[in-house]
Design a protein around this motif. Sequence first.
Motif, PDB file in Angstrom:
ATOM      1  N   TYR A  33       0.835  -1.194   0.000  1.00 25.41           N
ATOM      2  CA  TYR A  33       0.000   0.000   0.000  1.00 25.41           C
ATOM      3  C   TYR A  33       0.878   1.256   0.000  1.00 25.41           C
ATOM      4  O   TYR A  33       1.914   1.293   0.657  1.00 25.41           O
ATOM      5  CB  TYR A  33      -0.859   0.068   1.266  1.00 25.41           C
ATOM      6  N   TYR A  35       0.226   5.289   1.042  1.00 26.58           N
ATOM      7  CA  TYR A  35      -0.680   6.253   1.643  1.00 26.58           C
ATOM      8  C   TYR A  35      -0.071   7.645   1.596  1.00 26.58           C
ATOM      9  O   TYR A  35       1.155   7.810   1.649  1.00 26.58           O
ATOM     10  CB  TYR A  35      -0.926   5.924   3.118  1.00 26.58           C
ATOM     11  N   GLN A  48      -3.147   0.394  -3.920  1.00 27.30           N
ATOM     12  CA  GLN A  48      -2.923  -0.902  -3.288  1.00 27.30           C
ATOM     13  C   GLN A  48      -2.567  -1.908  -4.371  1.00 27.30           C
ATOM     14  O   GLN A  48      -3.261  -2.019  -5.379  1.00 27.30           O
ATOM     15  CB  GLN A  48      -4.175  -1.355  -2.537  1.00 27.30           C
ATOM     16  N   VAL A  55      -4.907  -3.343  -7.151  1.00 26.70           N
ATOM     17  CA  VAL A  55      -6.211  -3.701  -6.595  1.00 26.70           C
ATOM     18  C   VAL A  55      -7.112  -2.473  -6.512  1.00 26.70           C
ATOM     19  O   VAL A  55      -8.303  -2.543  -6.808  1.00 26.70           O
ATOM     20  CB  VAL A  55      -6.035  -4.325  -5.197  1.00 26.70           C
ATOM     21  N   ASP A  56      -6.525  -1.347  -6.114  1.00 22.65           N
ATOM     22  CA  ASP A  56      -7.318  -0.132  -5.906  1.00 22.65           C
ATOM     23  C   ASP A  56      -6.420   1.081  -6.120  1.00 22.65           C
ATOM     24  O   ASP A  56      -5.399   1.207  -5.439  1.00 22.65           O
ATOM     25  CB  ASP A  56      -7.902  -0.118  -4.493  1.00 22.65           C
ATOM     26  N   ASN A  98      -3.739 -11.049   6.158  1.00 20.47           N
ATOM     27  CA  ASN A  98      -4.781 -11.013   7.186  1.00 20.47           C
ATOM     28  C   ASN A  98      -5.246  -9.590   7.463  1.00 20.47           C
ATOM     29  O   ASN A  98      -5.820  -9.328   8.512  1.00 20.47           O
ATOM     30  CB  ASN A  98      -4.271 -11.650   8.477  1.00 20.47           C
ATOM     31  N   ASN A  99      -5.016  -8.701   6.523  1.00 21.94           N
ATOM     32  CA  ASN A  99      -5.383  -7.284   6.608  1.00 21.94           C
ATOM     33  C   ASN A  99      -4.572  -6.500   7.636  1.00 21.94           C
ATOM     34  O   ASN A  99      -4.772  -5.304   7.769  1.00 21.94           O
ATOM     35  CB  ASN A  99      -6.873  -7.095   6.903  1.00 21.94           C
ATOM     36  N   GLU A 100      -3.692  -7.135   8.365  1.00 15.48           N
ATOM     37  CA  GLU A 100      -2.828  -6.407   9.280  1.00 15.48           C
ATOM     38  C   GLU A 100      -1.693  -5.796   8.478  1.00 15.48           C
ATOM     39  O   GLU A 100      -0.968  -6.508   7.785  1.00 15.48           O
ATOM     40  CB  GLU A 100      -2.269  -7.304  10.364  1.00 15.48           C
ATOM     41  N   GLN A 101      -1.552  -4.499   8.569  1.00 14.51           N
ATOM     42  CA  GLN A 101      -0.555  -3.786   7.787  1.00 14.51           C
ATOM     43  C   GLN A 101       0.639  -3.398   8.651  1.00 14.51           C
ATOM     44  O   GLN A 101       0.480  -2.981   9.799  1.00 14.51           O
ATOM     45  CB  GLN A 101      -1.166  -2.531   7.170  1.00 14.51           C
ATOM     46  N   PHE A 103       3.845  -0.828   8.662  1.00 16.57           N
ATOM     47  CA  PHE A 103       4.184   0.434   8.033  1.00 16.57           C
ATOM     48  C   PHE A 103       5.679   0.713   8.077  1.00 16.57           C
ATOM     49  O   PHE A 103       6.372   0.399   9.047  1.00 16.57           O
ATOM     50  CB  PHE A 103       3.450   1.583   8.718  1.00 16.57           C
ATOM     51  N   GLY A 104       6.149   1.358   7.026  1.00 13.78           N
ATOM     52  CA  GLY A 104       7.488   1.891   7.020  1.00 13.78           C
ATOM     53  C   GLY A 104       7.536   3.237   7.720  1.00 13.78           C
ATOM     54  O   GLY A 104       6.499   3.743   8.162  1.00 13.78           O
TER      55      GLY A 104
ATOM     56  N   PHE B  34      -8.994  -2.031  13.514  1.00 16.76           N
ATOM     57  CA  PHE B  34      -7.654  -1.896  14.063  1.00 16.76           C
ATOM     58  C   PHE B  34      -7.514  -0.550  14.781  1.00 16.76           C
ATOM     59  O   PHE B  34      -8.182   0.426  14.438  1.00 16.76           O
ATOM     60  CB  PHE B  34      -6.592  -1.936  12.954  1.00 16.76           C
ATOM     61  N   TYR B  36      -4.152   1.898  15.572  1.00 20.50           N
ATOM     62  CA  TYR B  36      -2.728   2.135  15.407  1.00 20.50           C
ATOM     63  C   TYR B  36      -2.329   3.355  16.229  1.00 20.50           C
ATOM     64  O   TYR B  36      -3.122   4.289  16.419  1.00 20.50           O
ATOM     65  CB  TYR B  36      -2.371   2.405  13.939  1.00 20.50           C
ATOM     66  N   LEU B  44       3.769   4.199  12.117  1.00 17.62           N
ATOM     67  CA  LEU B  44       2.541   3.672  12.703  1.00 17.62           C
ATOM     68  C   LEU B  44       2.784   2.276  13.267  1.00 17.62           C
ATOM     69  O   LEU B  44       3.375   1.420  12.604  1.00 17.62           O
ATOM     70  CB  LEU B  44       1.441   3.606  11.645  1.00 17.62           C
TER      71      LEU B  44
END
Lengths: 112, 113
Positions: A33, A35, A48, A55-56, A98-101, A103-104, B34, B36, B44
Amino acid sequence: EAGVAQSPRYKIIEKRQSVAFWCNPISGHATLYWYQQILGQGPKLLIQFQNNGVVDDSQLPKDRFSAERLKGVDSTLKIQPAKLEDSAVYLCASSGGNNEQFFGPGTRLTVL
Amino acid sequence: AQSVTQLDSHVSVSEGTPVLLRCNYSSSYSPSLFWYVQHPNKGLQLLLKYTSAATLVKGINGFEAEFKKSETSFHLTKPSAHMSDAAEYFCVVSDGGAGKSTFGDGTTLTVKP
């Protein structure tokens, strides 16, 4: 396990210039993703990827923003030409399904 | 379509007192939810997640959240605030299919000594 890597961490450019950001996701994560987080707001999804497919990208300003993930691993996000309102932090995240993201650290872009 | 509303843009508490950060969501699917946390100049970090198992979810650093479908809420709580909890908190809803995530606008938590 190594986290999501992003570079550069900071970038200052003048309006109408071009800029590119790089992201390397966690190894094995199929979903990536990008953002945009404007100061004082929550992150807004730009694009995404699932492996190397999009995907989007419904909120990506396609007249000036582009992104690619050619080999399904790392990704680049480009802005050409930049506008003042593009000043923001650009976050990359990856997910293993599992939708858990994860992040950098983000790239803070300032457009003058 | 999905959306998230964080009801308070700023919350201020005294150290040692309870924390309540409120989040309401809207989703056409059975959502994943979620929380964060984002400390200044840091990335995050996931606090906790709800993915259709137990409705009371425990996270890191003593935080927990309760999924209430009838109220479409997912409020974040902590019994006793610590100075290190001062940060920006984001509630996120994600649909179960494509994994598209929508962030709330964030709540800034201030902890006073």
